[in-house]
Design a protein around this motif. Structure first.
Motif, short mmCIF file in Angstrom:
data_model
loop_
_atom_site.label_atom_id
_atom_site.label_comp_id
_atom_site.label_asym_id
_atom_site.label_seq_id
_atom_site.Cartn_x
_atom_site.Cartn_y
_atom_site.Cartn_z
N LEU A 145 0.83 -1.21 0.00
CA LEU A 145 0.00 0.00 0.00
C LEU A 145 0.86 1.26 0.00
O LEU A 145 0.56 2.23 -0.70
CB LEU A 145 -0.94 -0.01 1.20
CG LEU A 145 -2.13 -0.95 1.11
CD1 LEU A 145 -2.88 -1.01 2.46
CD2 LEU A 145 -3.09 -0.51 0.00
N ALA A 146 1.94 1.25 0.78
CA ALA A 146 2.83 2.41 0.80
C ALA A 146 3.46 2.63 -0.57
O ALA A 146 3.57 3.77 -1.06
CB ALA A 146 3.90 2.24 1.87
N GLU A 147 3.88 1.54 -1.23
CA GLU A 147 4.46 1.65 -2.57
C GLU A 147 3.43 2.18 -3.57
O GLU A 147 3.74 3.02 -4.42
CB GLU A 147 4.97 0.28 -3.03
CG GLU A 147 6.16 -0.23 -2.26
CD GLU A 147 7.49 0.24 -2.84
OE1 GLU A 147 8.20 -0.56 -3.43
OE2 GLU A 147 7.78 1.45 -2.70
N LEU A 148 2.20 1.69 -3.48
CA LEU A 148 1.16 2.13 -4.40
C LEU A 148 0.82 3.61 -4.18
O LEU A 148 0.61 4.35 -5.14
CB LEU A 148 -0.10 1.27 -4.23
CG LEU A 148 0.01 -0.17 -4.74
CD1 LEU A 148 -1.19 -0.99 -4.26
CD2 LEU A 148 0.09 -0.20 -6.26
N VAL A 149 0.74 4.01 -2.93
CA VAL A 149 0.44 5.42 -2.64
C VAL A 149 1.57 6.31 -3.17
O VAL A 149 1.32 7.34 -3.80
CB VAL A 149 0.23 5.63 -1.13
CG1 VAL A 149 0.14 7.12 -0.81
CG2 VAL A 149 -1.04 4.93 -0.67
N ARG A 150 2.81 5.91 -2.93
CA ARG A 150 3.94 6.71 -3.43
C ARG A 150 3.92 6.82 -4.95
O ARG A 150 4.31 7.84 -5.52
CB ARG A 150 5.27 6.10 -2.96
CG ARG A 150 6.49 6.87 -3.46
CD ARG A 150 7.73 6.52 -2.67
NE ARG A 150 8.27 5.21 -2.95
CZ ARG A 150 9.28 4.98 -3.80
NH1 ARG A 150 9.81 5.99 -4.48
NH2 ARG A 150 9.74 3.77 -3.97
N GLY A 151 3.45 5.77 -5.62
CA GLY A 151 3.43 5.78 -7.07
C GLY A 151 2.24 6.49 -7.68
O GLY A 151 2.18 6.61 -8.91
N SER A 152 1.30 6.97 -6.85
CA SER A 152 0.08 7.57 -7.42
C SER A 152 -0.29 8.92 -6.82
O SER A 152 -0.79 9.80 -7.54
CB SER A 152 -1.10 6.60 -7.25
OG SER A 152 -1.30 6.28 -5.88
N LEU A 153 -0.06 9.13 -5.54
CA LEU A 153 -0.52 10.36 -4.90
C LEU A 153 0.27 11.57 -5.40
O LEU A 153 1.49 11.50 -5.54
CB LEU A 153 -0.40 10.24 -3.38
CG LEU A 153 -1.19 11.25 -2.54
CD1 LEU A 153 -2.68 11.12 -2.80
CD2 LEU A 153 -0.89 11.03 -1.06
N PHE A 154 -0.42 12.67 -5.67
CA PHE A 154 0.22 13.89 -6.19
C PHE A 154 1.02 13.60 -7.47
O PHE A 154 2.15 14.05 -7.63
CB PHE A 154 1.12 14.53 -5.13
CG PHE A 154 0.44 14.80 -3.83
CD1 PHE A 154 -0.70 15.61 -3.78
CD2 PHE A 154 0.91 14.23 -2.65
CE1 PHE A 154 -1.33 15.86 -2.57
CE2 PHE A 154 0.27 14.48 -1.44
CZ PHE A 154 -0.86 15.29 -1.41
N THR A 155 0.43 12.84 -8.36
CA THR A 155 0.95 12.36 -9.65
C THR A 155 1.96 11.23 -9.50
O THR A 155 2.32 10.59 -10.48
CB THR A 155 1.57 13.47 -10.53
OG1 THR A 155 2.87 13.82 -10.08
CG2 THR A 155 0.69 14.72 -10.56
N GLY A 156 2.43 10.97 -8.28
CA GLY A 156 3.30 9.82 -8.04
C GLY A 156 4.77 10.10 -8.27
O GLY A 156 5.16 10.87 -9.16
#
Length: 512
Positions: free
Chosen positions: A135-146
């Motif tokens: 989940l942390a990896e996915l959030v880093r890759g997507s939030l605020f364009t990633g």
């Protein structure tokens, strides 16, 4: 948390950074990534067993991730200080701010693990560790364009887990690595100190066994071969936009190569022509168009475009028979924060640097491929190579799916650093996920040809000027990853990870 644990978290994070591209060779080290992640699981489970609540695991995971991320993309300092003119202390603080900010996602993951671990058996804690890490990896890759540079799965491009990339993609590999690492780390903590010497062999044996039973993404059919010439101009970044220096060198050298090459497809790097079309010498683009208007050759050229005053795009133009009047065009979709668009509220920061920046427009998703000599060539520009789910959008229809992937880049901003090696591994992972060859034309490196198994078959020496002449073989199968990511994006991984998290929340607290 005892103060003596803090260096252990930081050292484990730095080991994770080194596993992305070993500083003294550039190769990714899958075993080091697993060891560093197992150390994180071991340390976090120690906090749980000492009943330190969620705050200490959150702080430990945040410190691990801060060391990992800053150690991975420290070369951003070069772009801001050497080429942007930002004072060294401010450039260093900017890298630290970015790394520690992104590390917050992993800190939250560590806090969730610390909160929920007391409810679970060791097996449940393993699954929870893999879920919150993913989940942390996915959030880093997507939030605020990633900003997913240095995701853990990239360390496995040469490892025994690489064969699963056509099935689960980069984040799936990261989840599998997290589960394996947690098995070893939590087992060692449960057995206490005497088990530590045994944890490493167990940790390395698990992926090796899994690698024995791996399979590829299905039958792969050839779509023929294509002779290519990939140009690497090696224009110094501090000269690239200077009239009479880098601009003149680029226009002269790339112009000569485009005129004399005999390859079926000639490709330049990103913004190889560092001027808008209206700023180019009279007839410059027209001469290229006429050169490829007839015969059996085509070219793809990197040039910024201006659609209206103040409306720009980072683009590629494709020239070939029938395209003299209206060239093929690809516009970059996923833009780089601070490089190609300025996030709201940060204009003051970019104004402090002497870097030619603009707010670029975004291209659509997916965009049509460049069809040439039986191959459907799908371009992406530099940073877009990190987003396999976006590249996968073009694979929904097998009849129009790309047969060859193409990345054009200019990472001269970051000097002769591991950024080049890291980006090579990223492109190799895309080749594995989709079982497609990947062509890379770059300004300073790595200019390479990668086959559909993720192997580098041809490469120019970095920081040299030249043309890489090679032959690439297109492929036509649709991997399982390409099938599901083209339809659902990364939603299946989100849902599986959230499901484990919800199960952990609802599970009654385990009696001690």
């Amino acid at each position: 948390m005892r103060a003596r644990r803090l260096p252990a978290y930081a050292l484990a994070g730095l080991a994770q950074a080194a596993s992305m591209a070993w500083p003294w060779g550039g190769e990714p080290l899958w075993w080091l990534q697993l060891l560093s992640l197992a150390a994180l699981a071991f340390l976090l489970d120690g906090e749980h067993r000492q009943r330190r609540g969620w705050r200490m695991p959150a702080l430990g995971a945040w410190l691990f991730a801060t060391a990992w991320l800053c150690g991975t993309f420290w070369w951003l300092f070069i772009s801001m200080n050497t080429y942007g003119g930002l004072p060294a202390p401010l450039a260093a603080l900017a890298v630290l701010f970015l790394g520690s900010g992104l590390a917050t996602y992993y800190g939250v993951a560590g806090g969730l693990w610390g909160w929920l671990a007391p409810r679970l058996s060791i097996g449940g804690r393993v699954l929870l560790f893999a879920a919150v890490w993913t989940l942390a990896e996915l959030v880093r890759g997507s939030l605020f364009t990633g900003f997913p540079w240095g995701a853990g799965g990239y360390a496995h491009v040469d490892g025994p887990l690489a064969g699963y990339a056509p099935w689960v993609g980069i984040y799936g590999l990261g989840a599998a690595a997290a589960a394996i690492a947690a098995c070893a780390g939590l087992w060692a903590m449960q057995r206490r100190t005497w088990a530590l010497p045994l944890a490493a062999p167990v940790l390395l044996a698990l992926p090796l066994v899994l690698g024995l039973v791996r399979s590829d993404g299905g039958p792969s059919a050839s779509t023929g071969r294509l002779k290519v010439s990939l140009l690497q101009g090696n224009i110094p970044q501090d000269e690239k936009f200077i009239p009479g220096s880098g601009i003149d060198t680029a226009l002269r050298w790339y112009g000569e190569q485009l005129q004399k090459s005999r390859a079926a497809l000639v490709v330049t790097p990103e913004t190889a022509l560092p001027l808008l079309p209206r700023q180019l010498p009279d007839g410059y683009l027209g001469a290229i168009a006429q050169r490829y208007a007839r015969g059996d050759q085509a070219a793809i050229v990197g040039v910024p475009m201006e659609d209206a005053p103040g409306r720009y795009a980072n683009s590629l133009l494709g020239f070939g028979p029938g395209l003299a009047e209206r060239p093929y065009r690809y516009d970059k979709h996923h833009l780089v924060p601070f490089g190609e668009f300025i996030p709201w509220g940060f204009r003051w920061f970019t104004d402090m640097m002497n870097i030619p920046l603009a707010d670029f427009g975004r291209g659509g998703l997916p965009q049509r491929s460049f069809d040439w000599q039986g191959q459907r060539i799908a371009p992406n520009i530099c940073y877009e190579d990190l987003f396999g789910d976006e590249i996968g959008a073009g694979f929904r229809d097998a009849a129009t799916a790309p047969t060859v992937l193409l990345n054009v880049s200019n990472i001269a901003w970051f000097g002769d650093t591991v950024a080049i090696d890291q980006h090579r591994a990223i492109s190799r992972m895309r080749a594995l996920e989709f079982e497609r060859p990947m062509l890379r034309a770059t300004n300073t490196g790595a200019t390479v040809v990668i086959d559909h198994r993720g192997r580098v078959t041809h490469e120019l020496p970095r920081l040299t000027r030249g043309a890489l002449e090679a032959e690439v073989e297109g492929r036509s199968n649709i991997t399982p990853f390409a099938w599901w990511v083209s339809r659902f994006g990364l939603a299946p991984l989100w849902l599986l990870s959230v499901a484990v998290l919800v199960f952990s929340v609802w599970r009654p607290r385990k009696s001690r």
